[in-house]
Scaffold this active site. Structure first.
Site, PDB file in Angstrom:
ATOM      1  N   HIS A  65     -51.236  28.756 -12.753  1.00  0.00           N
ATOM      2  CA  HIS A  65     -51.185  27.659 -13.717  1.00  0.00           C
ATOM      3  C   HIS A  65     -52.349  27.806 -14.683  1.00  0.00           C
ATOM      4  O   HIS A  65     -53.427  28.256 -14.276  1.00  0.00           O
ATOM      5  CB  HIS A  65     -51.285  26.307 -12.987  1.00  0.00           C
TER       6      HIS A  65
ATOM      7  N   ASP B  10     -43.373  23.939  -9.208  1.00  0.00           N
ATOM      8  CA  ASP B  10     -42.024  24.503  -9.231  1.00  0.00           C
ATOM      9  C   ASP B  10     -41.714  25.369  -8.025  1.00  0.00           C
ATOM     10  O   ASP B  10     -40.590  25.831  -7.859  1.00  0.00           O
ATOM     11  CB  ASP B  10     -41.828  25.325 -10.514  1.00  0.00           C
TER      12      ASP B  10
HETATM   13  N1  CMC Z   1     -47.909  36.431 -10.590  1.00  0.00           N
HETATM   14  C1  CMC Z   1     -48.747  37.499 -10.680  1.00  0.00           C
HETATM   15  N2  CMC Z   1     -49.854  37.508 -11.447  1.00  0.00           N
HETATM   16  C2  CMC Z   1     -50.120  36.415 -12.155  1.00  0.00           C
HETATM   17  C3  CMC Z   1     -49.301  35.266 -12.104  1.00  0.00           C
HETATM   18  C4  CMC Z   1     -48.164  35.303 -11.281  1.00  0.00           C
HETATM   19  N3  CMC Z   1     -47.348  34.250 -11.199  1.00  0.00           N
HETATM   20  N4  CMC Z   1     -49.807  34.314 -12.928  1.00  0.00           N
HETATM   21  C5  CMC Z   1     -50.909  34.835 -13.473  1.00  0.00           C
HETATM   22  N5  CMC Z   1     -51.110  36.105 -13.008  1.00  0.00           N
HETATM   23  C6  CMC Z   1     -52.247  36.984 -13.315  1.00  0.00           C
HETATM   24  C7  CMC Z   1     -52.107  37.619 -14.692  1.00  0.00           C
HETATM   25  O1  CMC Z   1     -51.433  38.861 -14.632  1.00  0.00           O
HETATM   26  C8  CMC Z   1     -53.541  37.752 -15.104  1.00  0.00           C
HETATM   27  O2  CMC Z   1     -54.095  38.869 -14.421  1.00  0.00           O
HETATM   28  P1  CMC Z   1     -55.248  39.782 -15.147  1.00  0.00           P
HETATM   29  O3  CMC Z   1     -56.414  38.844 -15.335  1.00  0.00           O
HETATM   30  O4  CMC Z   1     -55.520  40.880 -14.182  1.00  0.00           O
HETATM   31  O5  CMC Z   1     -54.658  40.249 -16.441  1.00  0.00           O
HETATM   32  C9  CMC Z   1     -54.210  36.513 -14.513  1.00  0.00           C
HETATM   33  O6  CMC Z   1     -53.404  36.157 -13.373  1.00  0.00           O
HETATM   34  C10 CMC Z   1     -54.269  35.315 -15.483  1.00  0.00           C
HETATM   35  O7  CMC Z   1     -52.946  35.077 -15.956  1.00  0.00           O
HETATM   36  P2  CMC Z   1     -52.602  34.550 -17.428  1.00  0.00           P
HETATM   37  O8  CMC Z   1     -51.217  34.946 -17.773  1.00  0.00           O
HETATM   38  O9  CMC Z   1     -53.691  34.979 -18.373  1.00  0.00           O
HETATM   39  O10 CMC Z   1     -52.728  32.988 -17.213  1.00  0.00           O
HETATM   40  P3  CMC Z   1     -52.098  31.856 -18.138  1.00  0.00           P
HETATM   41  O11 CMC Z   1     -52.943  30.664 -17.928  1.00  0.00           O
HETATM   42  O12 CMC Z   1     -51.923  32.339 -19.530  1.00  0.00           O
HETATM   43  O13 CMC Z   1     -50.635  31.633 -17.522  1.00  0.00           O
HETATM   44  C11 CMC Z   1     -48.824  30.786 -16.237  1.00  0.00           C
HETATM   45  C12 CMC Z   1     -50.288  30.591 -16.687  1.00  0.00           C
HETATM   46  C13 CMC Z   1     -48.340  29.546 -15.515  1.00  0.00           C
HETATM   47  C14 CMC Z   1     -47.942  30.995 -17.484  1.00  0.00           C
HETATM   48  C15 CMC Z   1     -48.756  32.030 -15.295  1.00  0.00           C
HETATM   49  O14 CMC Z   1     -49.552  31.817 -14.142  1.00  0.00           O
HETATM   50  C16 CMC Z   1     -47.334  32.376 -14.887  1.00  0.00           C
HETATM   51  O15 CMC Z   1     -46.629  33.096 -15.638  1.00  0.00           O
HETATM   52  N6  CMC Z   1     -46.847  31.870 -13.688  1.00  0.00           N
HETATM   53  C17 CMC Z   1     -45.479  32.091 -13.288  1.00  0.00           C
HETATM   54  C18 CMC Z   1     -44.574  31.079 -13.994  1.00  0.00           C
HETATM   55  C19 CMC Z   1     -44.710  29.678 -13.426  1.00  0.00           C
HETATM   56  O16 CMC Z   1     -44.676  29.474 -12.223  1.00  0.00           O
HETATM   57  N7  CMC Z   1     -44.813  28.693 -14.335  1.00  0.00           N
HETATM   58  C20 CMC Z   1     -44.840  27.269 -13.968  1.00  0.00           C
HETATM   59  C21 CMC Z   1     -46.124  26.589 -14.312  1.00  0.00           C
HETATM   60  S1  CMC Z   1     -46.217  24.964 -13.527  1.00  0.00           S
HETATM   61  C22 CMC Z   1     -44.948  24.067 -14.234  1.00  0.00           C
HETATM   62  C23 CMC Z   1     -45.137  23.780 -15.668  1.00  0.00           C
HETATM   63  O17 CMC Z   1     -46.240  23.380 -16.090  1.00  0.00           O
HETATM   64  O18 CMC Z   1     -44.173  23.887 -16.409  1.00  0.00           O
END
Ligand code: CMC
Length: 426
Positions: A307, A364
């Site tokens: 998140h 989720d």
């Molecule tokens: N699986 C594997 N690696 C992950 C994941 C994941 N679900 N989420 C983040 N990472 C890694 C990412 O690869 C990155 O690694 P590195 O620093 O080595 O490059 C690090 O963690 C930080 O990730 P980010 O993409 O920079 O973080 P963000 O804040 O931009 O993204 C997120 C947040 C929710 C989009 C992301 O965690 C994600 O895609 N999660 C899966 C989708 C999900 O479950 N979304 C629902 C969110 S809760 C409900 C809502 O609010 O709608």
């Protein structure tokens, strides 16, 4: 405002710029960069990772501690001691309703659940196999064409009417999306039922068979609605605020929110999580999926994990997990996917990759399993999220109008061509 200032020196020839530091009631201080543009520079923050886009009194999240408060009330207390309509009242009005206020609010909501009969014809313009989110987005935007008598966004009474209409009619629209997709007749709302009970009725009743509402499932649905009701300035809420900042009508703003919610990184994650669990299908396949999630050359991510704000267990996921067990027990179901989910959670929470990045299960991760157990198809998961989040979107839309707003107009760091001469190649 605090006494603190941040001083920015642009280069040695320029005099320094003092920026005020603003203080909220909770959370991080905020550097006020509004005057910076007049000094010839903008700030750069794609994805708003360090930018507060507005001031708000509705919801507070402490991502490090895993705290979520609506108008100051912890989410776990609201989820266990309140019901969805009471939470809606709190989000919209800021205070807990008295018994009389609650009753009045409930009556207002339940008296406006029907939608204009002509809208049923609108549904028939969609292909049967359309994704229900596509239909919901279209139909919600189209409500503006039916309820245009109170769309003066500068009139508080009009805003209130729009709020009640959206809150009351969203379950009807959502259930119609489902009925249309399976070719069953639309079921009219029943105003004697609870908000969650009425939604289940419109989803599962048919003209030939009475649908008896199971109170455990009704409560579980109510809980899902509470847990999704608001989440401060997430992508869809920010979209609603951005759309609303131009003075756009409320139905158009909520349709924009629905469109933004649909993405798998946001509300679409519940659907994506269930697909992922189905793909994993058994505990022995988990290590392979965890390996892929960690591989930077593979776009696969563990859905329902991570998140932007929470760097701790999502407090909504804790309640959702409990509810999931309750529902499966009530239905006497043993779901293999629950076993996969629990093992996956265990493995990920003990893996250094997830520990270092503070990736925990989010709301989720468990909601899809509950909805699936209730007999709700995967394609409806995000529709239910949208229905629940509508109150959050409206609360922010109203707050923005009450506080007075500027049109949202971000600037950019331009990296395209410099000016060049045009010569046609035709
Ligand atoms: N699986 C594997 N690696 C992950 C994941 C994941 N679900 N989420 C983040 N990472 C890694 C990412 O690869 C990155 O690694 P590195 O620093 O080595 O490059 C690090 O963690 C930080 O990730 P980010 O993409 O920079 O973080 P963000 O804040 O931009 O993204 C997120 C947040 C929710 C989009 C992301 O965690 C994600 O895609 N999660 C899966 C989708 C999900 O479950 N979304 C629902 C969110 S809760 C409900 C809502 O609010 O709608």
């Amino acid at each position: 405002m605090t006494d603190k200032k941040v001083t920015l020196t642009l280069d040695s020839n320029e005099s320094a710029v003092d920026l005020n530091v603003l203080k909220g009631t909770l959370g991080q201080d905020v550097v006020d960069v509004r005057g910076l543009g007049s000094h010839g520079v903008f700030t750069f923050d794609p994805g708003f990772t360090s930018t507060a886009s507005c001031e708000s009194k509705i919801t507070y999240i402490d991502g490090e501690e895993g705290i979520l408060l609506h108008r100051g009330f912890p989410i776990a207390e609201l989820a266990t001691k309140s019901d969805y309509l009471e939470v809606c009242y709190i989000l919209l009005n800021g205070e807990v309703p008295t018994a009389e206020q609650y009753q009045q609010f409930k009556t207002q909501v339940t008296r406006h659940t029907m939608i204009h009969e002509q809208i049923t014809r609108l549904f028939h313009g969609f292909r049967r196999d359309s994704h229900p989110m596509a239909v919901m987005c279209g139909v919600t935007g189209a409500l503006a064409a039916f309820y245009h008598d109170s769309m003066d966004v500068n009139n508080p009474r009009h805003r209130e009417i729009a709020a009640f209409r959206l809150l009351s009619k969203m379950p009807t629209v959502a259930a119609m999306c489902y009925k249309y997709s399976i070719g069953q007749p639309f079921v009219y709302p029943r105003n004697d039922l609870s908000y969650a009970g009425n939604f289940l009725h419109m989803m599962f009743a048919t003209p030939c068979e009475e649908y008896k509402i199971n109170p455990v499932l009704e409560r579980a649905m109510d809980r899902i609605l509470i847990l999704h009701a608001d989440h401060e300035q997430n992508a869809s809420t920010s979209t609603v605020r951005t759309a609303g900042s131009s003075g756009a009508n409320p139905f158009a703003c909520i349709a924009a929110g629905i469109a933004s919610l649909w993405g798998p990184a946001h509300g679409g994650a519940n659907e994506a999580t269930l697909h992922m669990l189905e793909e994993i299908s058994s505990v022995e396949h988990i290590p392979e999926f965890v390996r892929r999630a960690k591989d930077k050359n593979d776009s696969f991510r563990l859905m329902g994990f991570g998140h932007r704000v929470y760097k701790n267990y999502d407090p909504r996921a804790t309640v959702m997990r409990e509810t999931c067990h309750e529902v499966l027990e009530e239905l006497g179901m043993k779901d293999d996917l629950l076993e996969v989910a629990m093992q996956l959670e265990h493995i990920a929470l003990n893996d250094p990759y997830f520990i270092e990045r503070k990736l925990y299960p989010n709301v989720d991760f468990y909601s899809g399993l509950i909805l699936k157990a209730m007999g709700i198809p995967t394609s409806m998961f995000t529709v239910i999220f949208a229905m629940a989040r509508t109150v959050g979107w409206i609360s922010h839309w109203i707050e923005m109008h009450e506080e007075g707003m500027k049109i949202a107009r971000p600037r950019q760091l331009y990296t395209g061509y410099t000016e060049r001469k045009f010569e046609s190649k035709r």
